[in-house]
Design an enzyme around this catalytic site. Structure first.
Site, PDB file in Angstrom:
ATOM      1  N   ARG A  15       0.811  -1.211   0.000  1.00  0.00           N
ATOM      2  CA  ARG A  15       0.000   0.000   0.000  1.00  0.00           C
ATOM      3  C   ARG A  15       0.852   1.273   0.000  1.00  0.00           C
ATOM      4  NH1 ARG A  15      -4.209  -0.008   4.517  1.00  0.00           N
ATOM      5  NH2 ARG A  15      -5.010   1.676   3.235  1.00  0.00           N
ATOM      6  N   CYS A  16       2.166   1.127   0.143  1.00  0.00           N
ATOM      7  CA  CYS A  16       3.082   2.265   0.255  1.00  0.00           C
ATOM      8  C   CYS A  16       3.754   2.542  -1.090  1.00  0.00           C
ATOM      9  CB  CYS A  16       4.132   1.961   1.327  1.00  0.00           C
ATOM     10  SG  CYS A  16       5.463   3.170   1.412  1.00  0.00           S
ATOM     11  N   GLY A  17       3.637   3.772  -1.571  1.00  0.00           N
ATOM     12  CA  GLY A  17       4.247   4.146  -2.847  1.00  0.00           C
ATOM     13  C   GLY A  17       5.763   4.022  -2.836  1.00  0.00           C
TER      14      GLY A  17
END
Length: 119
Positions: A15-17
């Protein structure tokens, strides 16, 4: 959680860019790392301490201060033992992505920091 000397490991949150970016950079260079979902499989105390030391950011550098649980637990002035206990109890507090290689360990924020470990 690091693996052998030829293994590249990434502590990843899809979920983390920044985490997705570091993983993409590795794969673009032909490296298929061991992907550790550290939220589902958090590191143990010794591993977290080792990564904090090896990455040169310390526990304070590995903690995500923007997480609501950080404020909720009143960690702003916490000592290292308290931070460590909180990170173990709440893995969402562990900053990502962490990349572990034979050349070193880095918190890869921004993702391009992973390149320091590859050349």
């Amino acid at each position: 959680m690091g693996g052998n000397k030829d293994t590249v490991t990434i502590w990843h949150n899809p979920r983390c860019g920044n985490s997705r970016g570091a993983l993409q950079l590795l794969r673009e260079r032909g490296i298929e790392p061991v992907v550790v979902d550290y939220l589902a499989n958090p590191p143990d105390r010794a591993t977290l301490l080792e990564v904090a030391t090896d990455s040169s950011v310390g526990l304070r550098g590995l903690v995500r201060e923007k997480e609501a649980v950080f404020a909720g637990l009143g960690l702003a002035d916490a000592d290292d033992d308290t931070l460590l206990d909180a990170m173990l109890a709440h893995p969402i507090l562990i900053n990502r992505p962490v990349v572990i290689t034979a050349r070193g360990t880095r918190l890869c924020r921004p993702p391009e920091k992973v390149l320091e470990l590859l050349d």
